[in-house]
Design an enzyme around this catalytic site. Structure first.
Site, mmCIF file in Angstrom:
data_model
loop_
_atom_site.group_PDB
_atom_site.id
_atom_site.type_symbol
_atom_site.label_atom_id
_atom_site.label_comp_id
_atom_site.label_asym_id
_atom_site.label_seq_id
_atom_site.Cartn_x
_atom_site.Cartn_y
_atom_site.Cartn_z
ATOM 1 N N ASP A 1 -1.235 4.298 0.853
ATOM 2 C CA ASP A 1 -1.500 3.075 0.086
ATOM 3 C C ASP A 1 -2.645 3.251 -0.905
ATOM 4 O O ASP A 1 -3.616 3.980 -0.629
ATOM 5 C CB ASP A 1 -1.824 1.916 1.033
ATOM 6 C CG ASP A 1 -0.588 1.374 1.727
ATOM 7 O OD1 ASP A 1 0.528 1.689 1.257
ATOM 8 O OD2 ASP A 1 -0.724 0.640 2.716
ATOM 9 N N TYR B 1 2.017 -4.267 -4.532
ATOM 10 C CA TYR B 1 1.124 -4.099 -3.374
ATOM 11 C C TYR B 1 0.468 -5.431 -3.019
ATOM 12 O O TYR B 1 -0.066 -6.137 -3.881
ATOM 13 C CB TYR B 1 0.067 -3.052 -3.693
ATOM 14 C CG TYR B 1 -0.713 -2.591 -2.489
ATOM 15 C CD1 TYR B 1 -0.064 -2.116 -1.370
ATOM 16 C CD2 TYR B 1 -2.100 -2.622 -2.490
ATOM 17 C CE1 TYR B 1 -0.765 -1.680 -0.258
ATOM 18 C CE2 TYR B 1 -2.819 -2.180 -1.380
ATOM 19 C CZ TYR B 1 -2.147 -1.716 -0.267
ATOM 20 O OH TYR B 1 -2.845 -1.295 0.829
ATOM 21 N N GLU C 1 2.846 6.188 4.493
ATOM 22 C CA GLU C 1 2.363 5.637 5.762
ATOM 23 C C GLU C 1 3.477 5.059 6.617
ATOM 24 O O GLU C 1 3.456 5.153 7.832
ATOM 25 C CB GLU C 1 1.318 4.545 5.489
ATOM 26 C CG GLU C 1 0.031 5.068 4.895
ATOM 27 C CD GLU C 1 -0.926 3.944 4.576
ATOM 28 O OE1 GLU C 1 -1.154 3.094 5.445
ATOM 29 O OE2 GLU C 1 -1.451 3.906 3.455
#
Length: 820
Positions: A83, A295, A8
């Site tokens: 993600d 994350y 991304e």
């Protein structure tokens, strides 16, 4: 056949490319490439009658990006590495559709930390796109589009509110309900009593055999005055000791990280998530680029076994056996547990060892995450608690002390100021005479208003939204002017309270905490395959539309609002209407009479004397044209003779150091308008205009939509844009501001070193840059060095279409052209 990985973020692609060398080409989608169209029935982009079929369109400004991805991926092996959450899965799905990839292929890879090991392991375990997660994200997007579009348009038409939404409005409801509770609160007086000695203090804890606490307060002052007159010496009647263990906290979730960053660092949730994103995507640490944390959108406190083992060894080697603890976890209602807690990717990468490679804010947040994670695996702190009771007449008095006997996890996490309270040594039967007895007048207090930290905590506890939505929800409420921050406390505005009152009147069955939490649970069940997307969408729609239709027919409209003024053109009453940029006064006889009353400056007069001309007042105005159309600013009403302008609100206060006006920004932070030495450390004076200061912004459209950059608060008068991070360091050669790039490298804002290098070139430069000329759009910019005149020795860029096009672009303008 080439192997291509699509992520991304551009910065993430750079980090991963560094791990894989030339084996893979790593490209970026720059976030979502598709979204629901705003065409069709009601502008929803959904064909409801045919079974809730979404109409996806490539996001405006991303057409060329998608074409370049299609060209690069054609005939090659593609891996989708977006993600590891619902949004990421949806982005992977849209990429697969636009790139004509087979949804049955195992081309989806996931990693929860951006390290070489994690990336290589993900490439060994590709899988299919999880269509159930895509269904879940698609359901959320369609529900939010239907509810948001319809409610927003209804409220805009009826009461002038800017928007409404499933999570947004439920969060606003919490704030408004608390505000109403505070406003309705009636304080009650009560009294406490203390005895003061040279080295300690006692508090009345029992009277006539009845314990005094929050449920049993003394409300008659005469009772204590009577006791005070009868008091004798204080005799030690009981001494008790007990050992108390204080366990460390679990590692961070998104919510707890945002809360702690707000409390300990003063960061807003949006600021915290922006910094965390940079730490996750990768920083240039010496000779390698590496993701520093896992994350950062998670509701789990779980830690990988391999990481725990590494940390245990680190604790044993650096602190010893006594400091070794165990994993702390916290189960939250509705927790997805899809990822680990937020932690460093390597416990050996201490904050101080990488401090030089991080910005100040990045270091602060990384330090917070690192210490929290390490402390979570360390042993408990141990305290000795002592309670001493004293008898006096028919009353009992007490004092408590706390002594830290083993610091445990506090060795890393740090002690609080209130951790220890020291008492002198006492013996049973000893008597003491007080230096002073005092009666304290007290009042019961209402609940505290929300801070950003406490609001996020309640959102998480109540199941409103998900980790990825907390920061954005609060930012939206600020942007819509439904809430404002005053001394870090959240206050609903008048419009925010009106919005909730109208929603409560018709939509209380939907805009509430329970419904919103249940919806999040249902979306999770769609992701797990327990519920079907179409069934849930139909159920929502069938319940929502009858309520909406009723509100559309019956909700009272605030506008037009009658006034006691008469139209000077036709004699009809004037009314207040709502337009695109706010309220205005016009004739009630419209469209027959189109009179509109000009806004009187006196209504917006701040009463503050202009600091420049010293004659006129500063008045509030609204920009009527240009890119800032509709935005508020403050200016001298002696314009055009005096051109004093402020983008932020003058407070009337003056700076104690330089005497300039103090301004207040949208975030409630005050600062000196001349940016003197009293300014906050995080304020960066614009290097171009020297008046505004640089603030972080997010690109709302174009090729860089979603990217963070720094712009001048004096925009649009000053159009300075910086794509790196400003610093307060100065260039040794020219004194200009130094800018830090994503790799942590500093460079001069004026690019003086580059200019110097170009001037030193002996041979004339005639280099084709292949950059299209911004003036004619046909020729290329040719790099040259001026051989004479005022610019002699300086680099400039001329058009290859000369003499038809006589464009001359400076090196500075050329760099800005590349950045934009």
């Amino acid at each position: 056949m080439n192997k291509i990985i699509i992520v991304e973020s551009p910065s993430k692609s750079k980090t991963i490319a560094g791990y894989l060398g030339g084996k893979y080409t790593v490209l970026s989608s720059k976030g979502h490439i598709c979204d629901l169209a705003t065409t069709g029935k009601g502008g929803l982009g959904i064909d409801i009658e045919q079974g809730f079929i979404p109409d996806y369109r490539i996001i405006e400004g991303k057409e060329s990006l998608v074409k370049s991805l299609q060209k690069a991926c054609k005939g090659n092996q593609v891996y989708l590495a977006t993600d590891p959450d619902r949004e990421g899965e949806a982005i992977a799905y849209h990429l697969a559709r636009e790139l004509n990839l087979d949804l049955n292929d195992s081309n989806r890879i996931e990693f929860h930390e951006i390290t070489k090991t994690a990336v290589n392991e993900a490439l060994l375990n590709p899988h299919k796109i999880n269509m159930k997660m895509v269904d879940s994200q698609e359901s959320r997007r369609m529900i939010d589009r239907i509810l948001g579009f319809k409610l927003s348009k209804l409220l805009q038409r009826k009461i002038g509110s800017k928007s409404a939404g499933r999570v947004q409005s439920a969060t606003l409801l919490l704030i408004v309900n608390l505000e109403k509770e505070i406003l309705a609160f009636v304080p009650e007086a009560y009294y406490e009593m203390e005895a003061l000695f040279k080295t300690f203090k006692l508090k009345l804890s029992e009277l006539n055999g009845v314990k005094i606490d929050s449920k049993n307060r003394i409300t008659d002052r005469k009772v204590l005055e009577n006791l005070k007159a009868r008091l004798l010496s204080f005799t030690v009647s009981d001494i008790s000791h007990k050992q108390v263990k204080k366990q460390s906290y679990p590692t961070y979730t998104t919510s707890t990280m945002q809360q702690d960053a707000s409390i300990r660092l003063g960061f807003s949730p949006t600021r915290t998530m922006t910094i965390a994103q940079a730490l996750y995507e990768g920083k240039n640490i010496g000779s390698e680029t590496v993701g520093l944390i896992t994350y950062m959108r998670t509701d789990s406190t779980r830690l990988a076994d391999s990481f725990v083992k590494t940390c245990d060894d680190y604790i044993l080697n650096n602190y010893g056996t006594r400091y070794l603890g165990s994993v702390k976890t916290k189960n939250q209602k509705g927790m997805q547990d899809a990822h680990e807690g937020i932690r460093p990717t390597s416990i050996s990468r201490t904050p101080d060892s990488i401090k030089d490679y991080l910005t100040n804010d990045e270091y602060k947040l990384y330090n917070l995450i690192y210490k929290r994670t390490l402390a979570s695996l360390m042993s408990a702190a141990v305290y000795n608690q002592t309670k001493v009771e004293f008898q006096n007449t028919d009353s009992v008095w007490s004092a408590s002390g706390t002594e830290l006997t083993f610091d445990g996890y506090l060795k890393v996490y740090g002690k609080e100021a209130t951790d220890e309270v020291t008492l002198p040594s006492f013996k049973l039967g000893e008597s003491y005479n007080a230096d002073k007895i005092q009666i304290l007048d007290k009042e019961t207090q209402p609940k505290s208003r929300y801070t950003e930290a406490s609001l996020i905590k309640d959102m998480e506890d109540l199941g409103i939204g998900r980790p990825s939505t907390y920061a954005q929800t609060i930012a939206t409420l600020k942007e819509r002017e439904y809430i404002k921050l005053e001394k870090k406390m959240i206050h609903p505005t008048e419009q925010g309270m009106l919005t909730i009152d109208r929603l409560n009147e018709y939509f209380d069955s939907i805009i509430n905490v329970k419904y919103t939490a249940n919806m999040e649970s249902d979306l999770d069940k769609i992701a797990s395959g327990e519920l079907e997307k179409e069934t849930e969408l139909q159920s929502f729609y069938d319940g929502f539309m009858p309520i909406y239709d009723k509100a559309l027919r019956n909700m009272d409209s605030k506008y037009p609002i009658p006034t006691d003024e008469i139209c000077p053109e036709c004699g009809s009453p004037l009314v207040i209407r709502l337009g695109k940029y706010g309220e205005f006064i016009s004739c009630s006889n419209y469209p027959s009479c189109s009179f509109i009353k000009r806004e009187e400056e006196e209504d917006n007069d701040t009463g503050i004397i202009c600091p420049k001309c010293g004659k006129a007042h500063i008045v509030k105005r609204v920009s009527k044209s240009g890119k800032s159309k509709g935005k508020t600013f403050y200016a001298c009403n002696n314009y055009p003779k005096c051109k004093t302008i402020f983008n932020d609100k003058p407070t009337g206060e003056v700076c104690k150091d330089c005497g300039a006006l103090i301004l207040m920004g949208e975030d409630g932070i005050k600062y000196c308008s001349s940016h003197c030495q009293d300014e906050p450390k995080e304020v960066f004076i614009c290097p171009e205009c020297g008046k505004g200061h640089l603030v972080p912004r997010t690109a709302a459209r174009g090729k860089k939509k979603g990217a963070t950059f720094y712009g001048c608060t004096n925009f649009p008068r000053c159009k300075t844009i910086i794509n790196g991070t400003p610093t307060n360091e100065k260039c040794k050669d020219c004194g200009s501001m130094m800018i830090m790039d994503n790799d942590g490298k500093l460079s001069c804002y004026k690019k003086c070193n580059e200019v110097k290098k170009e001037v030193e070139v002996k041979e004339p430069i005639k280099e084709d840059t292949n950059v299209t000329c911004p003036k004619c759009g046909k020729g290329h910019l040719i790099k040259r060095v001026a051989s004479k005149g005022k610019m002699q020795g300086n680099v400039f860029f001329g058009c290859s279409n000369f003499p038809k096009c006589k464009a001359i672009i400076s090196l500075e303008e050329y760099n800005k052209l590349l950045n934009n």
